[in-house]
Scaffold this motif. Sequence first.
Motif, short mmCIF file in Angstrom:
data_model
loop_
_atom_site.label_atom_id
_atom_site.label_comp_id
_atom_site.label_asym_id
_atom_site.label_seq_id
_atom_site.Cartn_x
_atom_site.Cartn_y
_atom_site.Cartn_z
N GLU A 199 0.82 -1.21 0.00
CA GLU A 199 0.00 0.00 0.00
C GLU A 199 0.85 1.27 0.00
N LEU A 200 2.10 1.15 0.42
CA LEU A 200 2.96 2.32 0.58
C LEU A 200 4.13 2.27 -0.41
N LEU A 201 4.60 3.46 -0.80
CA LEU A 201 5.75 3.60 -1.70
C LEU A 201 5.54 2.82 -3.01
N ASN A 202 4.33 2.88 -3.51
CA ASN A 202 3.99 2.17 -4.74
C ASN A 202 3.68 3.11 -5.89
N GLY A 203 4.12 4.38 -5.76
CA GLY A 203 3.82 5.37 -6.79
C GLY A 203 4.78 5.29 -7.97
N LEU A 204 4.68 6.26 -8.85
CA LEU A 204 5.47 6.29 -10.07
C LEU A 204 6.96 6.44 -9.77
N ALA A 205 7.78 5.82 -10.60
CA ALA A 205 9.23 5.99 -10.50
C ALA A 205 9.60 7.37 -11.06
N PHE A 206 10.78 7.85 -10.68
CA PHE A 206 11.26 9.15 -11.13
C PHE A 206 12.46 8.93 -12.05
N GLU A 207 12.44 9.56 -13.23
CA GLU A 207 13.54 9.41 -14.17
C GLU A 207 14.61 10.45 -13.91
N LEU A 208 15.81 9.99 -13.62
CA LEU A 208 16.94 10.88 -13.37
C LEU A 208 17.46 11.45 -14.69
N SER A 209 18.41 12.37 -14.60
CA SER A 209 18.90 13.05 -15.80
C SER A 209 19.63 12.12 -16.77
N ASP A 210 20.10 10.97 -16.28
CA ASP A 210 20.78 10.03 -17.16
C ASP A 210 19.84 8.97 -17.72
N GLY A 211 18.54 9.12 -17.46
CA GLY A 211 17.55 8.19 -17.98
C GLY A 211 17.23 7.02 -17.07
N ILE A 212 17.98 6.86 -15.97
CA ILE A 212 17.71 5.78 -15.02
C ILE A 212 16.54 6.19 -14.12
N SER A 213 15.63 5.26 -13.87
CA SER A 213 14.46 5.53 -13.03
C SER A 213 14.68 4.97 -11.63
N ILE A 214 14.23 5.72 -10.63
CA ILE A 214 14.30 5.25 -9.25
C ILE A 214 12.89 5.27 -8.65
N PRO A 215 12.56 4.25 -7.86
CA PRO A 215 11.22 4.19 -7.26
C PRO A 215 11.11 5.16 -6.09
N GLN A 216 9.92 5.26 -5.52
CA GLN A 216 9.76 6.02 -4.29
C GLN A 216 10.57 5.34 -3.18
N LYS A 259 21.84 -0.83 -6.36
CA LYS A 259 21.71 -0.22 -7.69
C LYS A 259 21.00 1.12 -7.61
N ILE A 260 19.92 1.18 -6.82
CA ILE A 260 19.15 2.42 -6.70
C ILE A 260 19.98 3.49 -5.99
N ARG A 261 20.67 3.09 -4.92
CA ARG A 261 21.51 4.06 -4.18
C ARG A 261 22.64 4.57 -5.07
N ASN A 262 23.27 3.68 -5.85
CA ASN A 262 24.36 4.10 -6.74
C ASN A 262 23.85 5.08 -7.80
N ALA A 263 22.66 4.81 -8.33
CA ALA A 263 22.09 5.70 -9.35
C ALA A 263 21.81 7.08 -8.77
N LEU A 264 21.24 7.12 -7.58
CA LEU A 264 20.95 8.40 -6.93
C LEU A 264 22.24 9.13 -6.57
N ALA A 265 23.25 8.37 -6.12
CA ALA A 265 24.54 8.98 -5.78
C ALA A 265 25.18 9.63 -7.00
N SER A 266 25.15 8.93 -8.14
CA SER A 266 25.71 9.49 -9.38
C SER A 266 24.95 10.75 -9.79
N HIS A 267 23.64 10.72 -9.65
CA HIS A 267 22.81 11.89 -9.98
C HIS A 267 23.19 13.09 -9.11
N LEU A 268 23.31 12.86 -7.81
CA LEU A 268 23.64 13.96 -6.89
C LEU A 268 25.03 14.51 -7.18
N ASN A 269 25.94 13.64 -7.57
CA ASN A 269 27.29 14.09 -7.89
C ASN A 269 27.32 14.93 -9.15
#
Length: 323
Positions: A161-178, A296-306
């Motif tokens: 029921e929770l954290l089941n919304g749409l994924a977010f596409e980062l600037s490099d095209g990789i999507s991350i979930p809620q 994988k999700i943490r690495n993608a977000l880390a690269s985005h933030l960098n």
Amino acid sequence: MSKSSFTLLLRLLTPSLNSLSPIPPNYALAAALFRLSHGASYKSIARRFMLDSATACRAFYMVCKVINDRLGHLFEFRSDIKRIIVGFGWISLPNCCGVLGFDRFQIDGDLLGENGSLMVQGLVDSEGRFLDVSAGWPSTMKPETILRQSKLFSGVEDSRELLNGLAFELSDGISIPQYILGDSCFPLLPWLLTPFVESDDKNGLNSSERAFNSVHCRGMELAVTAFGRVRARWQLLLNRWKEECIESFPFIIVTCCLLHNFLIKCSEALPDENVGYSRDQVLPPFEGELDENGQKIRNALASHLNRVGCHLCAGCKKSKFLT
């Protein structure tokens, strides 16, 4: 709290407080708030509000129950996820839905061992409001065990029921979930992102990992500050509670968190979170295996933030909670 906030709270609670007759609802609410904010004894409340101690005790617990019943909607994790995500977007955390942390509340006696305490797991938004609270866990339990037995975990992993919304596409095209951020005492999961742990080799963390940890650290301050402000305003929580009160204490903690949210909604001034509050409560880091999808999700977000740079400090200036 201001007179206008008290009046609004009284109007919301009065229909459920009429059963306390002959105690007027305004007396009952004022007496309960006085005990919560000053840690006053029932004897002291009885003198101040012209009640006997037994009646003061009955009124206190009745008011706490009614606050839980009538203000429970102020835990908005299920009802206002879009607002929550937008708030974290301002501080460089795309698709983030909260920050998960723990606090300890000391208990006297031998039931939980020397320096025993009750643990409270709290999920906080970017404005310092509590979104979910799970209280009353013994400090003898590991944080991971508490998490897995909480309704929050069940709502994500079991009922979906929770954290089941749409994924977010980062600037490099990789999507991350809620997802939510969690301290290092939690396991890394696809929806619960913990900080990178520096390895024993000489290389240390790379730039992406450092960028993520920097944002993560500032995010975790939201949970620490929220708990600190609850303690500062509702100083009954600063007392060391007796063993016989263990069953009722979690109920009171949740009451204080709901009142905290209510007063933020009313734009009341926030107290200094450092009043009577020690933060020397480091929990041991999680030592189990890391979830592969979580990595994988943490690495993608880390690269985005960098890549985009961290705007957390600028974003925090726009937040009423951190100013």
